[in-house]
Design a protein around this motif. Sequence first.
Motif, PDB file in Angstrom:
ATOM      1  N   LYS A 304       0.835  -1.206   0.000  1.00  9.34           N
ATOM      2  CA  LYS A 304       0.000   0.000   0.000  1.00  9.34           C
ATOM      3  C   LYS A 304       0.869   1.255   0.000  1.00  9.34           C
ATOM      4  CE  LYS A 304      -3.736   2.190   2.671  1.00  9.34           C
ATOM      5  NZ  LYS A 304      -4.566   2.079   3.916  1.00  9.34           N
ATOM      6  N   ALA A 305       1.968   1.227   0.746  1.00  9.78           N
ATOM      7  CA  ALA A 305       2.870   2.380   0.792  1.00  9.78           C
ATOM      8  C   ALA A 305       3.557   2.595  -0.551  1.00  9.78           C
ATOM      9  CB  ALA A 305       3.905   2.182   1.901  1.00  9.78           C
ATOM     10  N   ALA A 324       6.544  11.606   1.456  1.00 12.89           N
ATOM     11  CA  ALA A 324       5.525  11.842   2.483  1.00 12.89           C
ATOM     12  C   ALA A 324       4.318  10.929   2.297  1.00 12.89           C
ATOM     13  CB  ALA A 324       5.092  13.312   2.457  1.00 12.89           C
ATOM     14  N   ALA A 325       3.944  10.695   1.049  1.00 16.73           N
ATOM     15  CA  ALA A 325       2.776   9.844   0.782  1.00 16.73           C
ATOM     16  C   ALA A 325       3.008   8.410   1.257  1.00 16.73           C
ATOM     17  CB  ALA A 325       2.458   9.871  -0.707  1.00 16.73           C
ATOM     18  N   ALA A 326       4.182   7.868   0.955  1.00 22.53           N
ATOM     19  CA  ALA A 326       4.487   6.502   1.395  1.00 22.53           C
ATOM     20  C   ALA A 326       4.624   6.430   2.915  1.00 22.53           C
ATOM     21  CB  ALA A 326       5.768   6.018   0.726  1.00 22.53           C
ATOM     22  N   ILE A 330       2.576   4.204   6.301  1.00 28.94           N
ATOM     23  CA  ILE A 330       3.257   3.378   7.294  1.00 28.94           C
ATOM     24  C   ILE A 330       3.064   3.930   8.708  1.00 28.94           C
ATOM     25  CG2 ILE A 330       5.547   2.594   8.047  1.00 28.94           C
ATOM     26  CD1 ILE A 330       6.260   2.440   5.015  1.00 28.94           C
ATOM     27  N   THR A 331       3.162   5.254   8.870  1.00 28.73           N
ATOM     28  CA  THR A 331       2.989   5.825  10.205  1.00 28.73           C
ATOM     29  C   THR A 331       1.533   5.758  10.665  1.00 28.73           C
ATOM     30  OG1 THR A 331       2.814   8.046   9.252  1.00 28.73           O
ATOM     31  CG2 THR A 331       4.976   7.341   9.996  1.00 28.73           C
ATOM     32  N   ASP A 332       0.591   5.888   9.738  1.00 30.06           N
ATOM     33  CA  ASP A 332      -0.825   5.775  10.101  1.00 30.06           C
ATOM     34  C   ASP A 332      -1.162   4.389  10.638  1.00 30.06           C
ATOM     35  OD1 ASP A 332      -1.271   8.376   9.400  1.00 30.06           O
ATOM     36  OD2 ASP A 332      -2.430   7.944   7.582  1.00 30.06           O
ATOM     37  N   PRO A 342      10.429   0.121  14.835  1.00 34.15           N
ATOM     38  CA  PRO A 342       9.867  -0.434  13.593  1.00 34.15           C
ATOM     39  C   PRO A 342       9.233   0.655  12.732  1.00 34.15           C
ATOM     40  CG  PRO A 342       9.165  -1.721  15.514  1.00 34.15           C
ATOM     41  CD  PRO A 342       9.769  -0.447  16.031  1.00 34.15           C
ATOM     42  N   GLY A 343       9.541   0.607  11.441  1.00 32.44           N
ATOM     43  CA  GLY A 343       9.015   1.594  10.519  1.00 32.44           C
ATOM     44  C   GLY A 343       9.880   1.708   9.291  1.00 32.44           C
ATOM     45  N   LEU A 344       9.778   2.850   8.635  1.00 32.04           N
ATOM     46  CA  LEU A 344      10.523   3.118   7.401  1.00 32.04           C
ATOM     47  C   LEU A 344      11.800   3.880   7.738  1.00 32.04           C
ATOM     48  CD1 LEU A 344      11.035   3.436   4.376  1.00 32.04           C
ATOM     49  CD2 LEU A 344       9.170   5.109   4.279  1.00 32.04           C
ATOM     50  N   PRO A 345      12.977   3.229   7.697  1.00 33.60           N
ATOM     51  CA  PRO A 345      14.195   3.867   8.192  1.00 33.60           C
ATOM     52  C   PRO A 345      14.959   4.692   7.170  1.00 33.60           C
ATOM     53  CG  PRO A 345      14.643   1.572   7.684  1.00 33.60           C
ATOM     54  CD  PRO A 345      13.184   1.802   7.375  1.00 33.60           C
ATOM     55  N   HIS A 346      14.494   4.746   5.931  1.00 37.38           N
ATOM     56  CA  HIS A 346      15.250   5.457   4.895  1.00 37.38           C
ATOM     57  C   HIS A 346      14.285   6.182   3.963  1.00 37.38           C
ATOM     58  CE1 HIS A 346      14.025   2.210   2.212  1.00 37.38           C
ATOM     59  NE2 HIS A 346      14.666   1.309   2.946  1.00 37.38           N
TER      60      HIS A 346
END
Length: 419
Positions: A304-305, A324-326, A330-332, A342-346
Motif C-alpha cells: 500500500k505504501a 511523504a505519501a508513502a 506506514i505511520t498511520d 519499527p518503521g521506514l528507516p530510509h
Amino acid sequence: MQISRRTFVQTSLVGAVAATQGRGTGNPVPASITALKPLPNPAPPIADDERRARIAKAQRLMSEQGIGAIVLESGTSMSYFVDVRWGLSERPFLVVIPARGELAYIAPGFEEQRAREVIRFSKDVRVWQEDEDALALVPGILKDRGVSTAKIGVEERVRFFIADALAKAAPASHVVLATPVTAGCRMVKSPAEIANMQYAMNITLAAFKAGLATLHEGMTQGELAGNITGAYRAMGANGAVAVSFGQYTAFPHGSIEPQRLKEGDVVQIDDGVSWNGYQSDITRTTVFGKPTRRQTDVWNLEKKAQAAAFAAARIGATCESVDAAARKVITDAGFGPDYKVPGLPHRTGHGIGLDIHEWTNFVRGNNTPLAAGMCFSDEPMIAIYGEFGIRLEDCLYMTPDGPRWFTQPSVAIDRPFAD
C-alpha cells in the motif's frame, strides 16, 4: 575510497559464501538457470549524436549558472558526456568541458598515446610530467576558451586533492560544485537511456524469478545469490544481488551473518544488472513456505505504501511529497514515526541511471519538481528488527502523463511476480 551499494553487496556476499560453504566449494548452478538465454531486442548503446547534445546542454546550463567550465575525472559523468573510461589513480586524468568551445583532456605524459586512443569529441590533449602539477594545465585551457575568470565547476565526486589543486592553480576563478550542470543533465533521461534501463530491468526480473524457483530447505544466501548471478550471466549481463533470510531481512542492505533458509523465513532479494552502463534495481520479498498473518499484514501494508508513492508521483509534484505519501501510510498504521523503527528507516526512493544511486531522491526536504524523463526507485520499507523486514522495490520513469513502471509490482506475499 567510495564504495557503492552494489560493491558492498558483492563484498558482503563473498564473506557470507566463505562462511557458509567454504571458498570454492559452492553448489553448482542448476541447469534451469544455465539454460536461460539472452532476452530479445537488446537496447543499443547511446549514439554519439546524443552525447553531443548532452555536451551542448551542459554548456547551456553552465552559461545560465555563470560557470566557465566543468572539470570531471573518470567516472559515470565522464562516461555520460564523452564515453571515456579511465581507471582512477593518484595520477589525474581529466576532461574539461568549457561553456563555449572545444573540450580538452588532461593526461599523464607517459599515457598520452593511450589517451589519444580513447578520447572522444576532441583532439585537444594537454599532458603533464611526473614532477609537474596536472591541474596547472587548466588555466591555459580556460584562457584559450575565453573563460579564465569565470567559476569552475567540479562534480561532487571529484577527489579533494584535485579540487584543492585546481583552486590553487586557478586563483582568478572560484571553484564551485558542478551539480547544477551534471545533475541538471543526468536527472532527465532520454528515450534511449530509458530503453537501456528497461532491458536491464527485464533481465533482473527474469533472473529473480528463476532464482526464487530454486529455493530449498537449508539453502545458504550465497547459493541463492549464485543462482541469480548465474541467471544474469546466462542472459548476457553482469550484476549483483543481496540475499537475506529471516530476521536479517530487516537490515536494509543485508547482513554479513551466515544464513540458511528454513520453513517460514521471509526471503528478500535486491539489486540488479548493468546494460550499456545503465542500472536496474529491484527488490522482491516473499516467504519460504506458508506466511503468517503478521508477515502478510506487514507485506500488504508495504504494498500500500509503495502504491501511495507511485500515485503521488505526478508531473510538477515535489520529490518530498512522494516520500511523504508513502511514509504516511506506514505511520498511520502505527509504525515510526519519521525514520524510527519499527518503521521506514530510509528515504522512499533514489534516482537511477548510470549509477544505481544518483540525483535526485524521494526524500523529505527535496523540493525538486518531477519532470518527464526522471527515473526513480519506489521502495519504502518496513523494518522490524528481531523479526523481519519487508521491502518492495520497482523503478518508475516519469512521462508527460505521469509515472510508468519499468516492472510491474508484486501481486501478493506468495506472488512476487505479476506474471
